[in-house]
Design a protein around this motif. Structure first.
Motif, PDB file in Angstrom:
ATOM      1  N   GLY A 106       0.839  -1.228  -0.114  1.00  0.00           N
ATOM      2  CA  GLY A 106       0.029   0.214   0.047  1.00  0.00           C
ATOM      3  C   GLY A 106       0.784   1.242  -0.313  1.00  0.00           C
ATOM      4  O   GLY A 106       2.221   1.241   0.457  1.00  0.00           O
ATOM      5  N   GLY A 107       0.478   2.127  -0.713  1.00  0.00           N
ATOM      6  CA  GLY A 107       0.823   3.627  -0.442  1.00  0.00           C
ATOM      7  C   GLY A 107       2.339   3.486  -1.517  1.00  0.00           C
ATOM      8  O   GLY A 107       3.105   4.271  -1.114  1.00  0.00           O
ATOM      9  N   GLY A 108       2.303   2.447  -2.396  1.00  0.00           N
ATOM     10  CA  GLY A 108       3.523   2.321  -3.418  1.00  0.00           C
ATOM     11  C   GLY A 108       4.607   1.765  -2.816  1.00  0.00           C
ATOM     12  O   GLY A 108       5.771   2.075  -3.219  1.00  0.00           O
ATOM     13  N   ASN A 109       4.534   1.324  -1.355  1.00  0.00           N
ATOM     14  CA  ASN A 109       5.549   0.317  -0.977  1.00  0.00           C
ATOM     15  C   ASN A 109       5.753  -0.991  -1.241  1.00  0.00           C
ATOM     16  O   ASN A 109       4.492  -1.877  -1.333  1.00  0.00           O
ATOM     17  N   THR A 110       6.692  -1.474  -1.528  1.00  0.00           N
ATOM     18  CA  THR A 110       6.765  -2.995  -2.030  1.00  0.00           C
ATOM     19  C   THR A 110       7.984  -3.589  -0.986  1.00  0.00           C
ATOM     20  O   THR A 110       9.172  -3.091  -0.970  1.00  0.00           O
ATOM     21  N   LEU A 111       7.551  -4.822  -0.666  1.00  0.00           N
ATOM     22  CA  LEU A 111       8.767  -5.589   0.035  1.00  0.00           C
ATOM     23  C   LEU A 111       9.327  -6.452  -1.169  1.00  0.00           C
ATOM     24  O   LEU A 111       8.745  -7.365  -2.061  1.00  0.00           O
ATOM     25  N   ASP A 112      10.676  -6.212  -1.332  1.00  0.00           N
ATOM     26  CA  ASP A 112      11.277  -6.898  -2.588  1.00  0.00           C
ATOM     27  C   ASP A 112      12.019  -8.288  -1.922  1.00  0.00           C
ATOM     28  O   ASP A 112      12.165  -9.000  -3.078  1.00  0.00           O
ATOM     29  N   SER A 113      12.729  -8.271  -1.039  1.00  0.00           N
ATOM     30  CA  SER A 113      13.524  -9.266  -0.448  1.00  0.00           C
ATOM     31  C   SER A 113      13.793  -9.384   0.962  1.00  0.00           C
ATOM     32  O   SER A 113      13.620  -8.561   1.708  1.00  0.00           O
ATOM     33  N   VAL A 114      14.048 -10.644   1.576  1.00  0.00           N
ATOM     34  CA  VAL A 114      14.523 -11.200   2.865  1.00  0.00           C
ATOM     35  C   VAL A 114      15.560 -12.033   2.766  1.00  0.00           C
ATOM     36  O   VAL A 114      15.466 -12.945   2.125  1.00  0.00           O
ATOM     37  N   TRP A 115      16.530 -11.819   3.602  1.00  0.00           N
ATOM     38  CA  TRP A 115      17.629 -12.703   3.708  1.00  0.00           C
ATOM     39  C   TRP A 115      17.767 -12.871   5.002  1.00  0.00           C
ATOM     40  O   TRP A 115      17.507 -12.080   6.072  1.00  0.00           O
ATOM     41  N   ARG A 116      18.320 -14.297   5.423  1.00  0.00           N
ATOM     42  CA  ARG A 116      18.291 -14.625   6.881  1.00  0.00           C
ATOM     43  C   ARG A 116      19.715 -15.469   7.088  1.00  0.00           C
ATOM     44  O   ARG A 116      20.251 -16.063   6.105  1.00  0.00           O
ATOM     45  N   ALA A 117      20.280 -15.153   8.309  1.00  0.00           N
ATOM     46  CA  ALA A 117      21.428 -16.239   8.769  1.00  0.00           C
ATOM     47  C   ALA A 117      20.637 -17.013   9.900  1.00  0.00           C
ATOM     48  O   ALA A 117      20.191 -16.260  10.898  1.00  0.00           O
ATOM     49  N   LYS A 118      20.805 -18.239   9.750  1.00  0.00           N
ATOM     50  CA  LYS A 118      20.070 -19.005  10.807  1.00  0.00           C
ATOM     51  C   LYS A 118      20.800 -20.178  11.382  1.00  0.00           C
ATOM     52  O   LYS A 118      21.835 -20.518  10.787  1.00  0.00           O
ATOM     53  N   LEU A 119      20.463 -20.469  12.714  1.00  0.00           N
ATOM     54  CA  LEU A 119      20.824 -21.678  13.363  1.00  0.00           C
ATOM     55  C   LEU A 119      19.598 -22.485  13.526  1.00  0.00           C
ATOM     56  O   LEU A 119      18.570 -22.030  13.538  1.00  0.00           O
ATOM     57  N   ARG A 120      19.793 -23.645  13.517  1.00  0.00           N
ATOM     58  CA  ARG A 120      18.817 -24.730  13.850  1.00  0.00           C
ATOM     59  C   ARG A 120      19.219 -25.869  14.458  1.00  0.00           C
ATOM     60  O   ARG A 120      20.576 -26.222  14.543  1.00  0.00           O
ATOM     61  N   GLY A 121      18.244 -26.479  15.120  1.00  0.00           N
ATOM     62  CA  GLY A 121      18.456 -27.774  15.956  1.00  0.00           C
ATOM     63  C   GLY A 121      17.325 -28.700  15.969  1.00  0.00           C
ATOM     64  O   GLY A 121      16.156 -28.174  16.150  1.00  0.00           O
ATOM     65  N   GLY A 122      17.522 -29.882  15.727  1.00  0.00           N
ATOM     66  CA  GLY A 122      16.575 -30.827  15.562  1.00  0.00           C
ATOM     67  C   GLY A 122      16.721 -32.217  16.192  1.00  0.00           C
ATOM     68  O   GLY A 122      18.023 -32.415  16.549  1.00  0.00           O
ATOM     69  N   TYR A 123      15.543 -32.999  15.974  1.00  0.00           N
ATOM     70  CA  TYR A 123      15.504 -34.256  16.582  1.00  0.00           C
ATOM     71  C   TYR A 123      15.029 -35.298  15.523  1.00  0.00           C
ATOM     72  O   TYR A 123      14.182 -35.031  14.604  1.00  0.00           O
ATOM     73  N   LYS A 124      15.847 -36.499  14.951  1.00  0.00           N
ATOM     74  CA  LYS A 124      15.631 -37.205  14.082  1.00  0.00           C
ATOM     75  C   LYS A 124      14.538 -38.426  14.471  1.00  0.00           C
ATOM     76  O   LYS A 124      14.480 -38.811  15.218  1.00  0.00           O
ATOM     77  N   ILE A 125      13.716 -38.215  13.492  1.00  0.00           N
ATOM     78  CA  ILE A 125      12.628 -39.256  13.439  1.00  0.00           C
ATOM     79  C   ILE A 125      12.649 -40.167  12.101  1.00  0.00           C
ATOM     80  O   ILE A 125      12.117 -39.873  11.197  1.00  0.00           O
ATOM     81  N   GLY A 126      13.106 -41.342  12.352  1.00  0.00           N
ATOM     82  CA  GLY A 126      13.180 -42.054  11.302  1.00  0.00           C
ATOM     83  C   GLY A 126      13.928 -41.493  10.114  1.00  0.00           C
ATOM     84  O   GLY A 126      15.110 -41.292  10.515  1.00  0.00           O
ATOM     85  N   ASN A 127      13.537 -41.137   8.975  1.00  0.00           N
ATOM     86  CA  ASN A 127      14.241 -40.438   7.836  1.00  0.00           C
ATOM     87  C   ASN A 127      13.956 -39.172   7.726  1.00  0.00           C
ATOM     88  O   ASN A 127      14.597 -38.352   6.873  1.00  0.00           O
ATOM     89  N   GLY A 128      13.357 -38.495   8.884  1.00  0.00           N
ATOM     90  CA  GLY A 128      13.061 -37.179   8.918  1.00  0.00           C
ATOM     91  C   GLY A 128      13.838 -36.427  10.088  1.00  0.00           C
ATOM     92  O   GLY A 128      14.355 -36.884  10.960  1.00  0.00           O
ATOM     93  N   LEU A 129      13.630 -35.252   9.952  1.00  0.00           N
ATOM     94  CA  LEU A 129      14.342 -34.322  10.863  1.00  0.00           C
ATOM     95  C   LEU A 129      13.159 -33.232  11.339  1.00  0.00           C
ATOM     96  O   LEU A 129      12.719 -32.402  10.371  1.00  0.00           O
ATOM     97  N   LEU A 130      12.877 -33.303  12.407  1.00  0.00           N
ATOM     98  CA  LEU A 130      12.004 -32.017  13.136  1.00  0.00           C
ATOM     99  C   LEU A 130      12.880 -31.072  13.896  1.00  0.00           C
ATOM    100  O   LEU A 130      13.583 -31.444  14.913  1.00  0.00           O
ATOM    101  N   TYR A 131      12.694 -29.730  13.664  1.00  0.00           N
ATOM    102  CA  TYR A 131      13.567 -28.751  13.926  1.00  0.00           C
ATOM    103  C   TYR A 131      12.927 -27.576  14.495  1.00  0.00           C
ATOM    104  O   TYR A 131      12.035 -27.329  13.782  1.00  0.00           O
ATOM    105  N   GLY A 132      13.900 -26.875  15.274  1.00  0.00           N
ATOM    106  CA  GLY A 132      13.370 -25.218  15.462  1.00  0.00           C
ATOM    107  C   GLY A 132      14.568 -24.557  14.892  1.00  0.00           C
ATOM    108  O   GLY A 132      15.531 -25.034  14.923  1.00  0.00           O
TER     109      GLY A 132
END
Length: 199
Positions: A106-132
């Motif tokens: 609105g008002g001629g404003n546009t969100l163009d991009s986002v970049w992230r530097a992230k950490l994650r940790g998770g628990y393995k469930i079979g062939n998967g990984l559930l993480y925060g």
């Protein structure tokens, strides 16, 4: 005929009248060979998540601000890369994401991009990984420039092949006083699916 001659002739006639036996005696039947039972299938071990990864992602973003009429939503997509370390049942890692978008606020404003530097940790469930996950984020608006903030979220990643995973992730971002000088407070929620190659 004398008795001494009759006995040998009688014995010879008896032998001639007896049926002839051909061939050798029948072999004894062999015992059946016992085959060992096939081993039960062994469950495949969960994948080792240690290593670098890179891939792409696609999803949706919803943008809210504390300024009436300065909200928006739309599709986003980008790239992701990082490194994970497998600790056994747990996995930790760090990575970078970059998303392109063209979300009118609105008002001629546009969100163009986002970049992230992230950490994650998770628990393995079979062939998967559930993480925060969480970390630093920087967003760019065409009229306000760029501003930094933070994000938190969660996701699930599943190994469909030895070197390829698919997954989904939900992130909440916050940028206070966007652009400085009393700019709007911006909240952004993203939902994305991704595919990554692991090396």
């Amino acid at each position: 005929m004398s008795k001494t001659l009759a006995l040998p002739l009688l014995a010879a006639a008896s032998l001639a009248a007896a049926p002839a036996l051909a061939g050798s005696p029948e072999p004894a039947p062999s015992e059946p060979v016992m085959q060992p039972a096939a081993p039960a299938p062994v469950a495949s071990a969960s994948p080792n998540w240690t290593g670098f990864y890179a891939g792409g992602q696609l999803g949706y973003a919803n943008i809210d601000t504390n300024v009436p009429g300065l909200d928006g939503d739309g599709f986003i997509g980008g790239l992701t890369a990082g490194y994970d370390y497998d600790l056994g049942n747990w996995v930790i890692g760090a990575g970078l994401d970059y998303d392109w978008m063209d979300i009118g606020l609105g008002g001629g404003n546009t969100l163009d991009s986002v970049w992230r530097a992230k950490l994650r940790g998770g628990y393995k469930i079979g062939n998967g990984l559930l993480y925060g996950t969480g970390g630093y984020a920087e967003a760019d608006v065409n009229t306000l420039g760029s501003d930094d903030g933070y994000f938190i979220g969660a996701g699930y990643e599943h190994a469909v092949m030895e070197n390829f995973t698919v997954g989904g992730e939900v992130l909440y971002h916050e940028f206070d006083n966007f652009g400085g000088g009393g700019g709007p407070d911006v909240e952004a929620t993203t939902v994305q699916v991704r595919g990554t190659f692991r090396f």
